[in-house]
Every structure is written in C-alpha cells, then in structure tokens.
Write a protein that holds these residues in place. Structure first.
Motif, PDB file in Angstrom:
ATOM      1  N   LEU A  65      -8.244   0.603  -7.943  1.00 54.33           N
ATOM      2  CA  LEU A  65      -7.469   0.387  -9.534  1.00 54.33           C
ATOM      3  C   LEU A  65      -6.198   0.908  -9.513  1.00 54.33           C
ATOM      4  CD1 LEU A  65      -8.611  -1.088 -11.854  1.00 54.33           C
ATOM      5  CD2 LEU A  65     -10.041   1.463 -11.977  1.00 54.33           C
ATOM      6  N   CYS A  66      -5.082   0.253 -10.548  1.00 52.45           N
ATOM      7  CA  CYS A  66      -4.290   0.284 -10.572  1.00 52.45           C
ATOM      8  C   CYS A  66      -3.756   0.709 -12.335  1.00 52.45           C
ATOM      9  CB  CYS A  66      -3.175   0.264  -9.924  1.00 52.45           C
ATOM     10  SG  CYS A  66      -3.199   0.382  -8.015  1.00 52.45           S
ATOM     11  N   GLU A  67      -3.132   0.452 -12.890  1.00 45.30           N
ATOM     12  CA  GLU A  67      -2.697   0.321 -13.834  1.00 45.30           C
ATOM     13  C   GLU A  67      -2.905   1.797 -14.861  1.00 45.30           C
ATOM     14  OE1 GLU A  67      -0.100  -1.776 -14.719  1.00 45.30           O
ATOM     15  OE2 GLU A  67      -0.379  -2.858 -12.917  1.00 45.30           O
ATOM     16  N   LEU A  93      -1.925   0.975  -0.657  1.00 47.94           N
ATOM     17  CA  LEU A  93      -3.278   0.668  -1.910  1.00 47.94           C
ATOM     18  C   LEU A  93      -2.855   0.151  -3.380  1.00 47.94           C
ATOM     19  CD1 LEU A  93      -2.797   4.599  -1.704  1.00 47.94           C
ATOM     20  CD2 LEU A  93      -5.203   2.717  -0.840  1.00 47.94           C
ATOM     21  N   ASN A  94      -0.976   0.016  -3.595  1.00 44.87           N
ATOM     22  CA  ASN A  94      -0.811  -0.361  -4.565  1.00 44.87           C
ATOM     23  C   ASN A  94       0.972  -1.281  -4.566  1.00 44.87           C
ATOM     24  OD1 ASN A  94       0.583  -1.413  -7.009  1.00 44.87           O
ATOM     25  ND2 ASN A  94       0.290   0.633  -7.996  1.00 44.87           N
ATOM     26  N   PRO A  95       1.248  -2.586  -4.318  1.00 46.33           N
ATOM     27  CA  PRO A  95       1.926  -3.511  -3.757  1.00 46.33           C
ATOM     28  C   PRO A  95       3.134  -3.084  -4.635  1.00 46.33           C
ATOM     29  CG  PRO A  95       0.029  -4.807  -4.553  1.00 46.33           C
ATOM     30  CD  PRO A  95      -0.486  -3.962  -4.124  1.00 46.33           C
ATOM     31  N   PHE A  96       3.469  -2.460  -5.725  1.00 46.94           N
ATOM     32  CA  PHE A  96       3.740  -2.518  -6.747  1.00 46.94           C
ATOM     33  C   PHE A  96       4.628  -1.006  -6.821  1.00 46.94           C
ATOM     34  CE2 PHE A  96       2.020  -6.353  -8.330  1.00 46.94           C
ATOM     35  CZ  PHE A  96       3.001  -7.146  -8.816  1.00 46.94           C
ATOM     36  N   ARG A 137       3.629   1.863  -7.601  1.00 49.62           N
ATOM     37  CA  ARG A 137       3.614   2.638  -8.826  1.00 49.62           C
ATOM     38  C   ARG A 137       2.756   3.416  -8.924  1.00 49.62           C
ATOM     39  NH1 ARG A 137       6.141  -0.563 -13.956  1.00 49.62           N
ATOM     40  NH2 ARG A 137       7.588  -1.822 -12.539  1.00 49.62           N
TER      41      ARG A 137
END
Lengths: 207, 207
Positions: free
Chosen positions: B63-65, B46-49, B51
């Motif tokens: 949608l991230c960040e 879902l979120n490669p970082f 976070r």
C-alpha cells in the motif's frame, strides 16, 4: 444542497460522473469560468481558492475539493459503492485514485496550464519549459497505467471505482487540449480501457 | 506488516506522526534516499514511482501513498480518530487535508525541489523560476491558513486531525529548507498553532 459547477472543466466533470453513476441529481449552479465568475467576490466567499466544484449544504456550510465532495455523496448514497466498503478497500482505492491524481491528472493540468495560450489568464505567469517537461512525464506515466491495465480491467482492480472516473477525466482533458491518444503511443490496454469507460452512460455527464 | 520509510523526509514523517498519535508501532525499514536506494530495482518492485513511505502487508500486497496508508491504519486502530467518524466528518476533514496538500505541501515541495541545489538529482530538470513563483504562492497561502486559524484552533475545526499533521509537516519542511517562519511574516495565529503542535509528543516522530 446546491452544487456549483462548470461544464466541461475536468474537476466538476469528476463529480458529475460520480453522481451519474449513483443516479444522484442535485440543483446545479453554473459558474462562468470564461467570464471570471469564479474570481468574483460572491464566489470567493464560498471558496477562497476560487476553484470548482463546491457543494453548498442546507445548513450553509460549503464543502470544496472534488474528492471530499465524493466522500460526502458516497455517505449519503452508498450504492453503487465507488470508494470502498471497508477501510482496507477504501485505502487501496484511495491509493489508486491518488496515483492517478498525482501522476496523471495534475501533470496533465500542469502541461496544459503552462503551455496552452488559452490558460494564460488562469496560470499567471506561465512557465512553458516546465509545462513541456510535465507533458513528457504525462506520457511516461500513461505508459505505467497501460501496464496496470494489462493486468487488471479497472484502475483500482477488478471493479469500476472513483479511480476510473479520475483517470477518464484526466485522459479526456489531455485528449482535448494535448491531442493525446493512447493508441497513437502504442498504449493499447489504456486505449481499450478508455473506450470501454466512454461507453458508460456517465461518461457524458458534465460535458 | 513492514513500513518502508526515510527519516526526516516529509511524507514518511506524516505517517510516523499519525502512528505516534495512535500509539502504533510497526517494523520499519529505512530506505536511504541519499544513496538512491528508492531508485533500486528491489524498491521499484514495491513502488514503481520510487516514493516513500510504502506499507507492505502480511499477504504481500503493498500500500503506497501517504493518505491511503493513514486510511488503512485508521481502520485497524480507530482510536483516537484522526480522519472523521461519519462520512460527513470524513469529508470535511478530507477537504481541509486536501487544501493543505494542494496549496501548501505540494507548493513548498515544488519551491524546494526546483530551487534547492541539493534536490537537483531528484528533480531533473529543475525550473528555478517556476520554483521561485511557487515560493511566493506558498507565502500567500500561508496567509490564508493564518486567517483560518484566527477563527478555529485546528486546521479542520475544533479538534486535532490528520490535516494538522499534514500542515505541520509542510511547515517544518519549509522551515528547514525555505527558512520560513510564520511570525516573521506577521502570521501570528499560524505561529501560535505551529508552536502548540510542536509540543505534542508526536511532533518528533520520523525526524
């Protein structure tokens, strides 16, 4: 309006490239970073953090922070759109831009400011071990972006946006001061994207 | 839509507080940071970082960040406005929010992640001298914000905005893990603002 800027510095360059894409010309005032002019009393009165760029409006208010200046300019000069038409598109472009800022731009800045002797007056004290570790993270995150660009032509998707500007300025900063070349790391999608962006007339703005 | 979140973590809390101010309720899925669930294969897809938070849309896009998620939610639920009505107001609020993120939120995160033994698995390697230096910068920048709040009631000006949410979550993070209390540093405007924000019903969201 008047834009306080500094040639070659990476954040002023982002705004210069953004303006060049939109065909915006503004009166510029160069601030001499080498002479410490950004730490002068008169500049600190405009921006207490001593950072560049800063946009002085006709009513005397001062707008700082690169991305906020771009938001304002996008409102004045909507075309070509670089930050998203709808709230939904704005959000996805902001996500891409933010990831570049956090995971590449800021990491390169840390690596350079904490390792490069020329930055000792700006980053005091320097923590070279931290900087070296950030340089490794930069390479790791460049690999992530290479994967993104294997699947889509631009950083935020199918078209050129502010996220490409942020990324291009980050990699050019790393190219000059970290001798980083994507092709030498086997990152061929990133290299091809970089070379494509470098051909745009805006790529030389702010240099 | 589904929001991936983690109770008490400062970035998820920013989105929770933003949603509470707007009266938005979404299906939540807690990700167990202590158990390393944010590093699981399914979450990294879902979120490669790795976070948090992340917002999964009904069409499957993620949608991230934090700030990008807020931009999206502001588009869906415009009232009460927290990020600016016009491009001009959006730019000035973005400047304020960005300054809090760069000069307080990120600095507190660095200080805590590099000094607190509990963060050793997250921040590996830790650079405690760097973290200590960031803690000093945090105190210096808190003094700047105290001066801002001497002249205006909210971080971005005359009304409550996303910048107050970012600042409140930064100071609550520092309160818990750096034992930072504005009043103990003589920062009475900052303390009064903090206590005023703490009275809002949204202040307990995400805790």
């Amino acid at each position: 309006m008047k834009l306080y800027t500094a040639p070659r510095a990476p954040n002023p360059r982002r705004v210069a490239m953004f303006m060049a894409e939109k065909g915006i010309a503004l009166p510029l005032q160069n601030v001499d970073l080498g002479a410490g002019e950004h730490r002068s009393e008169s500049y600190l009165a405009l921006n207490p953090f001593g950072r560049l760029p800063a946009l002085e409006l006709d009513d005397g208010r001062v707008l700082c922070e690169t991305r906020a200046i771009c938001t304002y300019l996008e409102g004045l000069h909507p075309s070509p759109n670089l930050m998203g038409e709808s709230a939904e598109e704005r959000a996805f472009i902001e996500m891409a831009d933010r990831r570049i800022e956090l995971h590449l731009f800021a990491i390169a800045a840390n690596a350079i400011r904490h390792c490069h002797p020329g930055f000792a007056p700006l980053e005091n004290p320097q923590f070279p071990d931290f900087g070296t570790s950030q340089g490794e993270k930069f390479r790791e995150n460049a690999r992530w972006l290479d994967g993104v660009l294997a699947a889509q032509p631009y950083v935020a998707g199918q078209r050129f946006t502010i996220a490409d500007i942020t990324a291009f300025c980050a990699f050019d900063f790393a190219r000059g001061l970290m001798k980083f070349r994507p092709a030498e790391q086997g990152l061929m999608h990133l290299q091809a994207w970089r070379d494509r962006i470098a051909e745009r007339p805006s790529a030389s703005a702010g240099t």
